[in-house]
Design a protein around this motif. Structure first.
Motif, PDB file in Angstrom:
ATOM      1  N   UNK A 175       0.828  -0.978   0.441  1.00  0.00           N
ATOM      2  CA  UNK A 175      -0.131   0.209   0.075  1.00  0.00           C
ATOM      3  C   UNK A 175       0.923   1.012   0.288  1.00  0.00           C
ATOM      4  N   UNK A 176       1.155   2.632  -0.936  1.00  0.00           N
ATOM      5  CA  UNK A 176       1.995   3.111  -1.471  1.00  0.00           C
ATOM      6  C   UNK A 176       1.188   4.564  -1.201  1.00  0.00           C
ATOM      7  N   UNK A 177       0.964   5.570  -0.385  1.00  0.00           N
ATOM      8  CA  UNK A 177       0.449   6.785  -0.277  1.00  0.00           C
ATOM      9  C   UNK A 177      -0.080   7.408  -1.597  1.00  0.00           C
ATOM     10  N   UNK A 178      -0.976   8.088  -1.420  1.00  0.00           N
ATOM     11  CA  UNK A 178      -1.673   8.768  -2.813  1.00  0.00           C
ATOM     12  C   UNK A 178      -1.204   9.957  -2.640  1.00  0.00           C
ATOM     13  N   UNK A 179      -0.684  10.497  -3.896  1.00  0.00           N
ATOM     14  CA  UNK A 179      -0.819  11.621  -4.470  1.00  0.00           C
ATOM     15  C   UNK A 179       0.494  12.550  -3.369  1.00  0.00           C
ATOM     16  N   UNK A 180       1.325  11.671  -3.382  1.00  0.00           N
ATOM     17  CA  UNK A 180       2.477  12.527  -2.945  1.00  0.00           C
ATOM     18  C   UNK A 180       3.782  11.327  -3.415  1.00  0.00           C
ATOM     19  N   UNK A 181       4.682  12.364  -3.866  1.00  0.00           N
ATOM     20  CA  UNK A 181       5.986  11.363  -4.452  1.00  0.00           C
ATOM     21  C   UNK A 181       6.825  10.781  -3.429  1.00  0.00           C
ATOM     22  N   UNK A 182       7.323   8.502  -3.912  1.00  0.00           N
ATOM     23  CA  UNK A 182       7.607   8.292  -3.520  1.00  0.00           C
ATOM     24  C   UNK A 182       8.555   7.569  -3.200  1.00  0.00           C
ATOM     25  N   UNK A 183       9.726   7.511  -2.549  1.00  0.00           N
ATOM     26  CA  UNK A 183      11.092   7.272  -2.922  1.00  0.00           C
ATOM     27  C   UNK A 183      10.716   5.314  -3.348  1.00  0.00           C
ATOM     28  N   UNK A 184      10.751   4.873  -4.032  1.00  0.00           N
ATOM     29  CA  UNK A 184      11.347   3.873  -3.044  1.00  0.00           C
ATOM     30  C   UNK A 184      12.667   2.790  -3.720  1.00  0.00           C
ATOM     31  N   UNK A 185      13.690   2.818  -2.791  1.00  0.00           N
ATOM     32  CA  UNK A 185      14.654   2.048  -2.331  1.00  0.00           C
ATOM     33  C   UNK A 185      14.649   0.698  -2.015  1.00  0.00           C
ATOM     34  N   UNK A 186      15.034  -0.370  -3.571  1.00  0.00           N
ATOM     35  CA  UNK A 186      14.929  -1.589  -3.740  1.00  0.00           C
ATOM     36  C   UNK A 186      17.229  -1.810  -3.175  1.00  0.00           C
ATOM     37  N   UNK A 187      17.160  -2.239  -1.341  1.00  0.00           N
ATOM     38  CA  UNK A 187      18.522  -2.767  -1.637  1.00  0.00           C
ATOM     39  C   UNK A 187      19.228  -3.781  -1.389  1.00  0.00           C
ATOM     40  N   UNK A 188      19.789  -4.175  -2.696  1.00  0.00           N
ATOM     41  CA  UNK A 188      20.103  -5.821  -3.287  1.00  0.00           C
ATOM     42  C   UNK A 188      21.886  -5.505  -1.996  1.00  0.00           C
ATOM     43  N   UNK A 189      22.109  -6.665  -1.057  1.00  0.00           N
ATOM     44  CA  UNK A 189      22.954  -7.271  -0.534  1.00  0.00           C
ATOM     45  C   UNK A 189      23.350  -8.396  -0.392  1.00  0.00           C
ATOM     46  N   UNK A 190      24.295  -8.515  -0.079  1.00  0.00           N
ATOM     47  CA  UNK A 190      24.947  -9.965  -0.420  1.00  0.00           C
ATOM     48  C   UNK A 190      26.078  -9.776   0.817  1.00  0.00           C
ATOM     49  N   UNK A 191      26.254 -10.829   1.267  1.00  0.00           N
ATOM     50  CA  UNK A 191      26.598 -11.251   2.579  1.00  0.00           C
ATOM     51  C   UNK A 191      27.603 -12.370   2.799  1.00  0.00           C
ATOM     52  N   UNK A 192      28.857 -11.960   2.397  1.00  0.00           N
ATOM     53  CA  UNK A 192      30.058 -12.920   2.429  1.00  0.00           C
ATOM     54  C   UNK A 192      30.458 -13.256   3.619  1.00  0.00           C
ATOM     55  N   UNK A 193      30.866 -15.022   3.918  1.00  0.00           N
ATOM     56  CA  UNK A 193      31.644 -15.248   4.955  1.00  0.00           C
ATOM     57  C   UNK A 193      32.925 -15.165   4.660  1.00  0.00           C
ATOM     58  N   UNK A 194      33.048 -15.154   2.723  1.00  0.00           N
ATOM     59  CA  UNK A 194      34.690 -14.566   3.065  1.00  0.00           C
ATOM     60  C   UNK A 194      35.031 -13.995   2.121  1.00  0.00           C
ATOM     61  N   UNK A 195      36.206 -13.132   1.588  1.00  0.00           N
ATOM     62  CA  UNK A 195      35.816 -11.852   0.207  1.00  0.00           C
ATOM     63  C   UNK A 195      35.123 -10.568   0.927  1.00  0.00           C
ATOM     64  N   UNK A 196      34.665  -9.486  -0.216  1.00  0.00           N
ATOM     65  CA  UNK A 196      34.105  -8.415   0.161  1.00  0.00           C
ATOM     66  C   UNK A 196      32.565  -8.972   0.800  1.00  0.00           C
ATOM     67  N   UNK A 197      31.987  -8.249   0.907  1.00  0.00           N
ATOM     68  CA  UNK A 197      30.043  -7.978   0.752  1.00  0.00           C
ATOM     69  C   UNK A 197      29.581  -6.950   0.371  1.00  0.00           C
ATOM     70  N   UNK A 198      28.579  -6.363   0.307  1.00  0.00           N
ATOM     71  CA  UNK A 198      28.516  -5.262  -0.740  1.00  0.00           C
ATOM     72  C   UNK A 198      26.279  -4.895  -0.646  1.00  0.00           C
ATOM     73  N   UNK A 199      26.290  -3.758  -1.690  1.00  0.00           N
ATOM     74  CA  UNK A 199      25.036  -3.747  -1.169  1.00  0.00           C
ATOM     75  C   UNK A 199      25.263  -2.466  -2.365  1.00  0.00           C
ATOM     76  N   UNK A 200      24.300  -2.636  -3.163  1.00  0.00           N
ATOM     77  CA  UNK A 200      23.267  -2.291  -4.215  1.00  0.00           C
ATOM     78  C   UNK A 200      22.453  -1.612  -4.119  1.00  0.00           C
TER      79      UNK A 200
END
Lengths: 174, 166
Positions: free
Chosen positions: B75-100
């Motif tokens: 349910x998105x609010x009406x008549x207002x600008x809404x920012x949807x930020x999809x956060x893709x994350x990767x948690x690694x046991x070894x090496x690098x982790x990150x989000x986009x």
């Protein structure tokens, strides 16, 4: 500070894909630098899709996938001490259409790392792709990129976007 | 107590700053989610951060939804600008982790329907959206736009404008 300077120098050298410290300040300079370096890659191919479709896909996917911010963290060693270091990157795609030619330039800004040279506004150039019509139903695409960092993943993505409209975003995490 | 220990304690006590989006408004959006869950050595996840954006480009954080492998009614609010930020994350046991973070901006109106497709698979990720005007079966793609491209409006009566790179 020393570590940040070292990271900055490494970024400067690695991202231009040429091992020199002269940063390309424009897509034109980037093409020349990559084209004349054994560290850079120039890839040319023909996509079996009309030019207008290819440009439309490049515009949509670049805006979706390459106008993003990323955060990476990993373990780095300072002497024998393992430390967690986090870095932020802001990618910036710019699509320019001139007559029957389209250019996609991708830059990346690593934030406040210390670099010893001028950095283009918007960040280091890491990839430039050119698209031109090749008949009514095909498009010639040329991709210039460095050999390190995420330029390889972005180059592969640009190739898949040119050949198919349904391709996903490259994995820029980590 | 060290800063890391304090942060860990705050996270454990639920004080990380994230709150769950209440999702209590009339449902006007559907999110189709596909993930492959990562590998033995890494875990992937998608979260949706929701904000309202005012004409001056100020934001108000509404909350976060963890997106698993399913279809979610939103349910998105009406008549207002809404920012949807999809956060893709990767948690690694070894090496690098990150989000986009992939961002979309919408201004939902009464009767409109929104459909979002969000994938996080081995070969990459994607977040796209379509808006369907009231009573219409065909929709149009939502252009991706970001908060950092927001241009503050001087007149309170005018809508927030965005520049899209490219």
């Amino acid at each position: 500070m020393k570590r940040k300077l070292a990271v900055g120098l490494t970024l400067s050298a690695a991202l231009c894909g040429c091992g020199s410290l002269g940063q390309p300040m424009s897509p034109t300079e980037f093409r020349q630098t990559v084209g004349g370096s054994s560290f850079g890659t120039v890839e040319s191919f023909e996509a079996a899709r009309p030019y207008e479709q290819v440009v439309d896909t490049l515009r949509k996917k670049a805006n979706e996938c390459l106008a993003v911010g990323t955060t990476s963290s990993g373990t780095v060693f300072q002497g024998n001490m393992a430390m967690r270091e986090t870095s932020h990157s802001t990618y910036k795609p710019t699509l320019s259409v001139t007559g029957q030619s389209t250019e996609l330039a991708v830059q990346v800004d690593f934030g406040d790392h210390t670099v010893v040279q001028k950095v283009p506004e918007g960040g280091f150039y890491i990839l430039v792709a050119d698209a031109t019509p090749a008949g009514a139903n095909a498009t010639k695409v040329t991709i210039y990129r460095g050999s390190l960092g995420k330029a390889k993943e972005i180059g592969a993505a640009v190739r898949s976007w040119a050949t198919s409209a349904s391709a996903t975003c490259p994995n820029l995490n980590g | 107590m060290g800063r890391a220990a304090l942060l860990f304690a705050l996270i454990l006590s639920g004080c990380s700053g994230l709150k769950t989006y209440p999702n209590a408004l009339d449902k006007n959006a559907t999110i189709h989610v596909r993930t492959d869950g990562g590998t033995l050595l890494s875990r992937t996840g998608i979260a949706l951060d929701l904000y309202t954006v005012d004409p001056g480009c100020g934001t108000q954080y509404l909350g976060t939804l963890e997106l698993d492998d399913s279809t979610i009614e939103l349910g998105l609010p009406l008549d207002q600008q809404v920012r949807l930020a999809y956060v893709f994350s990767r948690d690694a046991l070894v090496g690098t982790s990150g989000t986009t973070v992939i961002e979309l901006m919408v201004t939902p109106r009464r009767g409109e329907r929104y459909e979002f497709d969000v994938d996080y698979l081995k070969q990459g990720y994607t977040a796209t959206g379509r808006v369907f005007p009231a009573g219409q079966a065909s929709g149009k793609d939502i252009e991706h736009s970001r908060l950092r491209d927001c241009i503050p409006q001087r007149s309170p009566a005018s809508a927030t404008a965005f520049l899209v790179s490219g």
